[in-house]
Design a protein around this motif. Structure first.
Motif, PDB file in Angstrom:
ATOM      1  N   UNK A 223       0.817  -1.221   0.000  1.00  0.00           N
ATOM      2  CA  UNK A 223       0.000   0.000   0.000  1.00  0.00           C
ATOM      3  C   UNK A 223       0.843   1.260   0.000  1.00  0.00           C
ATOM      4  N   UNK A 224       0.171   2.400  -0.250  1.00  0.00           N
ATOM      5  CA  UNK A 224       0.835   3.686  -0.184  1.00  0.00           C
ATOM      6  C   UNK A 224       1.514   3.894   1.160  1.00  0.00           C
ATOM      7  N   UNK A 225       2.458   4.814   1.207  1.00  0.00           N
ATOM      8  CA  UNK A 225       3.299   4.967   2.383  1.00  0.00           C
ATOM      9  C   UNK A 225       2.895   6.191   3.212  1.00  0.00           C
ATOM     10  N   UNK A 226       2.992   6.051   4.542  1.00  0.00           N
ATOM     11  CA  UNK A 226       2.737   7.163   5.461  1.00  0.00           C
ATOM     12  C   UNK A 226       3.890   7.298   6.438  1.00  0.00           C
ATOM     13  N   UNK A 227       4.031   8.512   6.979  1.00  0.00           N
ATOM     14  CA  UNK A 227       5.088   8.818   7.955  1.00  0.00           C
ATOM     15  C   UNK A 227       6.458   8.391   7.439  1.00  0.00           C
ATOM     16  N   UNK A 228       6.777   8.862   6.246  1.00  0.00           N
ATOM     17  CA  UNK A 228       8.057   8.532   5.614  1.00  0.00           C
ATOM     18  C   UNK A 228       9.163   9.387   6.226  1.00  0.00           C
ATOM     19  N   UNK A 229      10.282   8.742   6.556  1.00  0.00           N
ATOM     20  CA  UNK A 229      11.472   9.459   7.027  1.00  0.00           C
ATOM     21  C   UNK A 229      12.674   8.917   6.261  1.00  0.00           C
ATOM     22  N   UNK A 297      18.968   5.949   4.574  1.00  0.00           N
ATOM     23  CA  UNK A 297      17.992   5.033   5.166  1.00  0.00           C
ATOM     24  C   UNK A 297      16.572   5.529   4.923  1.00  0.00           C
ATOM     25  N   UNK A 298      15.630   4.565   4.853  1.00  0.00           N
ATOM     26  CA  UNK A 298      14.217   4.859   4.617  1.00  0.00           C
ATOM     27  C   UNK A 298      13.383   4.085   5.626  1.00  0.00           C
ATOM     28  N   UNK A 299      12.384   4.755   6.212  1.00  0.00           N
ATOM     29  CA  UNK A 299      11.405   4.082   7.071  1.00  0.00           C
ATOM     30  C   UNK A 299      10.023   4.669   6.806  1.00  0.00           C
ATOM     31  N   UNK A 300       8.966   3.845   7.005  1.00  0.00           N
ATOM     32  CA  UNK A 300       7.599   4.333   6.987  1.00  0.00           C
ATOM     33  C   UNK A 300       6.741   3.422   7.859  1.00  0.00           C
ATOM     34  N   UNK A 301       5.507   3.819   8.087  1.00  0.00           N
ATOM     35  CA  UNK A 301       4.618   3.050   8.960  1.00  0.00           C
ATOM     36  C   UNK A 301       4.305   1.680   8.376  1.00  0.00           C
ATOM     37  N   UNK A 302       4.209   1.590   7.038  1.00  0.00           N
ATOM     38  CA  UNK A 302       3.808   0.337   6.389  1.00  0.00           C
ATOM     39  C   UNK A 302       4.944  -0.666   6.273  1.00  0.00           C
ATOM     40  N   UNK A 303       6.154  -0.253   6.572  1.00  0.00           N
ATOM     41  CA  UNK A 303       7.286  -1.171   6.479  1.00  0.00           C
ATOM     42  C   UNK A 303       7.758  -1.429   5.066  1.00  0.00           C
ATOM     43  N   UNK A 304       7.527  -0.491   4.154  1.00  0.00           N
ATOM     44  CA  UNK A 304       8.026  -0.654   2.787  1.00  0.00           C
ATOM     45  C   UNK A 304       9.551  -0.796   2.794  1.00  0.00           C
ATOM     46  N   UNK A 305      10.049  -1.735   2.027  1.00  0.00           N
ATOM     47  CA  UNK A 305      11.494  -1.898   1.855  1.00  0.00           C
ATOM     48  C   UNK A 305      11.911  -1.107   0.623  1.00  0.00           C
ATOM     49  N   UNK A 306      12.652  -0.031   0.822  1.00  0.00           N
ATOM     50  CA  UNK A 306      12.982   0.884  -0.264  1.00  0.00           C
ATOM     51  C   UNK A 306      14.488   1.097  -0.311  1.00  0.00           C
ATOM     52  N   UNK A 307      15.066   0.938  -1.494  1.00  0.00           N
ATOM     53  CA  UNK A 307      16.477   1.245  -1.708  1.00  0.00           C
ATOM     54  C   UNK A 307      16.582   2.251  -2.839  1.00  0.00           C
ATOM     55  N   UNK A 308      17.600   3.089  -2.785  1.00  0.00           N
ATOM     56  CA  UNK A 308      17.744   4.166  -3.765  1.00  0.00           C
ATOM     57  C   UNK A 308      18.981   4.027  -4.636  1.00  0.00           C
ATOM     58  N   UNK A 309      19.865   3.107  -4.329  1.00  0.00           N
ATOM     59  CA  UNK A 309      21.127   3.048  -5.049  1.00  0.00           C
ATOM     60  C   UNK A 309      22.099   4.074  -4.505  1.00  0.00           C
ATOM     61  N   UNK A 310      23.355   3.920  -4.862  1.00  0.00           N
ATOM     62  CA  UNK A 310      24.397   4.814  -4.371  1.00  0.00           C
ATOM     63  C   UNK A 310      25.310   5.174  -5.540  1.00  0.00           C
ATOM     64  N   UNK A 311      24.936   6.204  -6.318  1.00  0.00           N
ATOM     65  CA  UNK A 311      25.721   6.538  -7.511  1.00  0.00           C
ATOM     66  C   UNK A 311      27.146   6.936  -7.161  1.00  0.00           C
ATOM     67  N   UNK A 312      28.041   6.685  -8.099  1.00  0.00           N
ATOM     68  CA  UNK A 312      29.459   6.979  -7.897  1.00  0.00           C
ATOM     69  C   UNK A 312      29.953   7.898  -9.003  1.00  0.00           C
ATOM     70  N   UNK A 313      30.973   8.679  -8.677  1.00  0.00           N
ATOM     71  CA  UNK A 313      31.583   9.586  -9.644  1.00  0.00           C
ATOM     72  C   UNK A 313      33.098   9.482  -9.487  1.00  0.00           C
TER      73      UNK A 313
END
Length: 454
Positions: A223-229, A297-313
């Motif tokens: 489901x959609x995410x709430x209280x995202x940090x 790091x990512x957290x929300x009430x629904x416990x979504x597992x979210x990764x963003x990647x870590x770009x390099x230069x």
């Protein structure tokens, strides 16, 4: 659907100079739960000739994973997609084919993907047309997932057809495989729904496809995410140089290298995207490939597992050697509320009025592990006569880069007394530089011994 896509980008930049800057964007898209908001998904699969071999095998594995995750989350009968959602498959080479309709049979979908054979050219326009036709009668949420490993080589311009599909309310995700023939990333971003950072994924090799399809399917089913940090902490070799700008939510700067992004809700009632963009600057003196993040790091009430990647230069810092150093300062302490302080700075001999000339020289193509002997001779032309003004010699330390590189020698200083000249008078100076390697593998030939002839 939850967080259906997430990414972090530095705008395709691969190299910056030492102390260089770039912009970083973090983005994500969320949508309502697929169980209470049925969704029809069309997988558009590239089967052109360049997909032959391992790429097509890895694509089929990724598609199977995607179908299994959707089926498991929608709670249908065994081997079925439930809750009113459907999946269809369109494949293409020089022409596109609707390999299935919008169906719920997991076995039929997997069989259609498994039967794909790589051959022919690449017609993205026809592929978008067939997918649009397949979704045109749907009353559910509508999604296209376009996968391709090449540029358009046949058929109409796909950009206009993709734009028409988006105008119909269809969400388009694009997965690009760089492959052997290259890929037009700008075209992929043009086809996809905005923002690009959450709707376009680029796989350097086909080995990444299974995970990309799995991540997309997993995010669609929550489901959609709430209280995202989101807590961002940069690699300490970088510093944030401007206030992060978020399209949704609030930003709290924590330090010069970290901040917190808070969002009350995202995608709770409709598909919604959020981005934050911020400038960073490299502040270290070291060369090499550097990831932007130390931690994200990512957290929300629904416990979504979210990764963003870590770009390099890759940061390119030329080796530098300061030839002279500035004199040590004299420390003076002023106590609080003191209006007047008397301090004896000791004796200072005033050598002469005049000027200080500071020179820098860039030594080109210096091989690693070899010291360089450098000499600088300074002369001045007075009334047509060249007179000496000084000479300096230095040993430039060997650098440790992997290949021959330029070495910047800085702060070579000469003191030029006025010697009775008018203040600010123009002076004509000449600097001559000489340099050679100190370290080498030369050795004298051994003395030859010739036997005397009788």
């Amino acid at each position: 659907m939850g967080i259906i896509s997430s990414n972090k980008s530095i705008g395709g930049i691969t190299t910056i100079p030492c102390r260089g800057s770039l912009n970083v964007t973090i983005g994500m898209t969320a949508a309502p739960d697929i169980v209470s908001n049925p969704t029809d998904i069309v997988l558009i699969l590239d089967r052109s000739g360049s997909m032959a071999g391992q790429p097509l095998t890895d694509l089929k594995s990724g598609v199977d994973t995607f179908i299994d995750i959707i089926a498991g989350a929608t709670g249908g009968a065994p081997d079925q997609i439930g809750s009113g959602s459907h999946i269809g498959i369109v494949s293409f080479d020089g022409t596109a084919t609707q390999d299935t309709g919008l169906i719920t049979s997991v076995a039929t979908l997997k069989a259609a993907a498994g039967a794909l054979v790589a051959d022919g050219s690449t017609n993205h326009g026809d592929a978008f047309t067939q997918a649009t036709n397949l979704l045109s009668g749907s009353t559910n949420n509508r999604v296209m997932v376009m996968f391709t490993d090449g540029v358009t080589t046949a058929g109409p311009d796909p950009a206009h057809i993709a734009a028409a599909a988006r105008a119909m309310g269809i969400t388009i995700y694009v997965i690009g495989l760089i492959g052997d023939t290259g890929i037009d990333e700008n075209a992929l971003r043009d086809w996809a729904t905005d923002p690009d950072i959450t709707h376009v994924a680029i796989a350097p090799t086909s080995a990444e496809l299974d995970q990309i399809f799995a991540d997309l399917a997993a995010n669609i089913t929550v489901p959609g995410a709430t209280n995202i940090v989101i807590n961002e902490a940069l690699n300490p070799d970088f510093v944030i140089t401007g206030t992060p700008v978020a399209s949704v939510g609030t930003i709290s700067l924590l330090t010069g290298t970290s901040f917190r992004w808070s969002i009350d809700q995202l995608g709770a009632t409709a598909t919604e995207s959020a981005t934050v963009t911020f400038p960073i600057q490299h502040i270290a003196d070291t060369t090499g490939t550097k990831n932007v993040d130390q931690a994200l790091t990512y957290t929300d009430t629904e416990g979504n597992a979210v990764t963003f990647g870590n770009p390099a230069v890759f940061v390119s810092c030329e080796p530098t050697f300061p030839a002279d150093v500035c004199p040590e300062p004299v420390n003076v302490t002023v106590e609080g509320c003191e209006d007047f302080v008397e301090f004896d700075a000791s004796d200072l001999t005033l050598e002469d009025t005049g000027r200080i000339l500071q020179l820098d020289v860039n030594l080109l193509n210096i091989c690693p592990g070899r010291r360089v002997a450098l000499a600088v001779v300074l002369t001045e032309v007075e009334n047509g006569v060249t007179v000496p003004r000084g000479m300096k010699t230095f040993t430039i330390p060997a650098h440790t880069r992997q290949t021959c590189s330029d070495v910047l020698v800085t702060c070579i200083r000469f003191i030029l007394p006025d010697d009775g000249r008018e203040p600010c008078a123009e002076r004509e100076l000449q600097a001559k530089f000489m340099a050679h390697y100190i370290d080498n593998d030369f050795s004298c030939c051994p003395a030859a011994v010739v036997a005397a002839q009788e």
